[in-house]
Design an enzyme around this catalytic site. Structure first.
Site, short mmCIF file in Angstrom:
data_model
loop_
_atom_site.label_atom_id
_atom_site.label_comp_id
_atom_site.label_asym_id
_atom_site.label_seq_id
_atom_site.Cartn_x
_atom_site.Cartn_y
_atom_site.Cartn_z
N LYS A 193 0.80 -1.22 0.00
CA LYS A 193 0.00 0.00 0.00
C LYS A 193 0.84 1.28 0.00
O LYS A 193 0.41 2.30 -0.54
CB LYS A 193 -0.96 0.01 1.20
CG LYS A 193 -2.05 -1.04 1.09
CD LYS A 193 -3.09 -0.91 2.18
CE LYS A 193 -4.20 -1.95 1.99
NZ LYS A 193 -5.30 -1.79 2.95
N ASP B 170 -10.03 2.67 1.66
CA ASP B 170 -10.03 2.10 3.01
C ASP B 170 -10.67 3.06 4.01
O ASP B 170 -11.34 2.64 4.95
CB ASP B 170 -8.59 1.79 3.46
CG ASP B 170 -8.05 0.50 2.87
OD1 ASP B 170 -8.88 -0.34 2.43
OD2 ASP B 170 -6.83 0.31 2.87
#
Length: 585
Positions: A281, A318
């Site tokens: 990420k 997210d």
């Protein structure tokens, strides 16, 4: 084997019988001959792989040939012999096999790497088999490119059809896209849990989730990238969404720990969008053309879009996946929130909650990392010994601890909790781990009467936003949630498809192993081992073992849309020519 083949035939007609898994292959042939005579729709491959080549047959090469010749006489439509065997056998071996009446597959497996595919093909080509099967092992995503470029080069080079697959978790992409690249068929397990090689996909999953028979040149490619991704439900969820909204796209698992490896594949396939999970990420950020303001602030993305200009743009869904479930339950303004972890998901939780006015504390196994994130976000770091003495409104687990497959030291597959029961003092506990639904952390919280939020909510929410970024369509959230929960419950209850018998595959077992394997001939209108245009899936069926005897796996025959598979004429072997048709010699 016959019991298993009978079961597999209900869904697949292209079967591979691993005769090398039988203690005495020759003695089984009369019964197999009767089975084939009674099941005319089946197209059957006979394989008797030597131990030296990854199989279980401990006889000589001459003995292997004798069994394959008898198998052809018994009604098998194709026989699979290893390149290493035929190179050492008499020069008239191919003539013997052809005179026996079966089509011939010459196969080669590399259980260690992907290299020198053209050199291997050059060794096979002089024998002019009906099918040349080359199966290397992918050590990186880039190895899939090597295989697919090879398939594209040789597809029309000779009268032999080529089968190409990469073994290994990193090779999953080749099992779906290899068909589009030119592989005559692919292999899969008859049922989930009966995989015979790393990265092998169950037949039903290959056909229903990945819709391998519908993948064509116009199909857009998406995927989830990270390590590990074997247990990820993203492919199930996203492929369900694509099917529901009639989007011509397929979503694959892309296992890698290297951002450069991922982007090499993404640029050349090309991949239109990616879900990014641990440990990538933050690593992918330098490779993006641009990110949205939120992602830049967080320093991590979980979503990548390939724009029309071919450049990659990053987003972070997210945050929405974490904040939305919380705000449905309480006001985050002034709330006291403990975030466990300091990786990509934790950064999204910290920045998202801070932006809503929460007082955020960070606990990480490396205090320096927690302190750095606290300075960047306006949060605070906290020491472990203070957690049990502090009451929080919300505790968020943003670590992989508790995830299926993450085991306690010294205990296999025993999930663990990031906190002890005495340290869980909160109104809500939110575990971002979604598999299993009930993690050890959530179980302990429930036992203490604390309300819990499962990771499934976050997982579906962030996935729905990704779907919308990629397609511009509203996400079918209810359907996405339904398939994820159903799959997780099946796993938790132990009612998912399980092997009919416990037969471990050999450590170096190639795609064709003792279990049910599905070979999917999947390019639309690709030549199958029979006279018909079709997408074919070869399923390997694992035998039912009554005693200590280990039986071979069967592979399923090509699944035809237009008509059932017809057995190959016994008078002459089937010869595959070009992309569109197979013709008898």
């Amino acid at each position: 084997m016959i019991e298993k083949a009978t079961e597999v035939l209900k869904e697949s007609t292209f079967l591979e019988f691993r005769l090398d898994y039988l203690a005495k292959p020759a003695t089984a042939l009369p019964a197999l001959k009767q089975f084939l005579a009674e099941n005319g729709a089946a197209t059957a491959i006979a394989t008797c792989r030597l131990k030296d080549n990854g199989g279980r047959f401990d006889g000589s090469k001459a003995a292997e040939l004798e069994i394959l010749l008898k198998a052809a006489a018994a009604g098998f439509h194709l026989v699979d012999i290893e390149l290493e065997s035929i190179e050492k056998l008499p020069k008239n071996t191919m003539s013997q096999l052809r005179e026996a009446g079966a089509a011939v597959i010459i196969s080669y497996h590399d259980f260690h790497a992907t290299k020198e595919l053209d050199a291997v093909y050059a060794r096979i080509k002089p024998y002019a088999p009906d099918f040349a099967k080359i199966v290397p092992t992918a050590r990186s995503l880039s190895d899939n490119l090597t295989l697919m470029k090879f398939l594209d080069r040789v597809e029309d080079e000779s009268n032999s059809s080529v089968v190409g697959i990469c073994m290994g978790e990193a090779g999953i992409i080749s099992r779906v896209l290899g068909l589009r690249a030119g592989s005559a068929f692919t292999f899969a397990a008859a049922t989930q849990g009966e995989e015979t090689a790393p990265g092998q996909i169950a037949a039903r999953t290959l056909l229903e989730t990945y819709r391998v028979d519908q993948v064509d040149a116009a199909t857009k490619i998406y995927g989830v990238a990270g390590n590990p991704i074997k247990s990820s439900l993203s492919p199930l969820m996203m492929n369900t969404a694509f099917r529901r909204e009639t989007v011509n796209a397929v979503y694959l698992g892309l296992q890698t720990s290297k951002a450069e490896d991922l982007f090499k594949l993404a640029r050349e396939v090309p991949i239109q969008g990616m879900s990014i999970t641990m440990p990538l990420k933050q690593d992918v950020m330098p490779l993006l053309e641009r990110t949205d303001a939120l992602s830049a602030k967080i320093g991590a993305v979980n979503t990548i879009l390939r724009a029309q200009d071919g450049k990659f743009y990053g987003f972070n869904t997210d945050v929405a996946g974490i904040v939305a479930p919380l705000e449905r339950r309480l006001s985050l303004k002034g709330a006291k929130v403990l975030v466990l972890g300091a990786g990509g998901a934790a950064r999204a939780a910290v920045f998202g909650c801070c932006a809503k006015g929460a007082e955020v504390f960070i606990l990480n196994r490396t205090p320096e990392t927690a302190q750095k994130l606290a300075r960047q976000s306006g949060a605070k770091s906290i020491k472990r010994d203070l957690v049990a003495k502090t009451h929080f409104d919300v505790i968020i687990n943003a670590t992989p601890v508790g995830m299926a497959g993450i085991a306690k030291a010294g205990a296999k597959n025993v999930p663990v909790s990031p906190l002890e029961a005495s340290e869980i003092n909160a109104r809500y506990v939110f575990d971002l781990v979604y598999n299993p639904i009930e993690t050890p952390l959530l179980r302990m919280a429930r036992q203490k009467g604390i309300a819990v939020i499962t990771g499934v909510e976050m997982f579906v929410q962030q996935g729905a936003r990704q779907f919308e970024i990629w397609t511009g369509k509203p996400a079918p959230e209810e359907e996405m949630l339904r398939v994820v929960v159903h799959s997780l419950r099946q796993g938790a209850e132990g009612v998912a498809e399980t092997p009919a018998a416990s037969v471990p595959a050999a450590k170096s077992e190639p795609v064709v192993a003792s279990k049910a394997a599905v070979a999917a001939v999947a390019k639309p209108a690709v030549a199958a081992p029979v006279k018909a245009k079709a997408t074919a899936v070869v399923v390997k069926a694992k035998p039912v073992v009554k005693s200590v005897v280990k039986a071979p796996v069967r592979k399923a025959a090509p699944v035809r849309k237009a008509a059932p598979v017809k057995p190959v004429r016994r008078k002459a072997p089937v010869k595959a020519a070009g992309k569109a048709k197979a013709k008898s010699r």
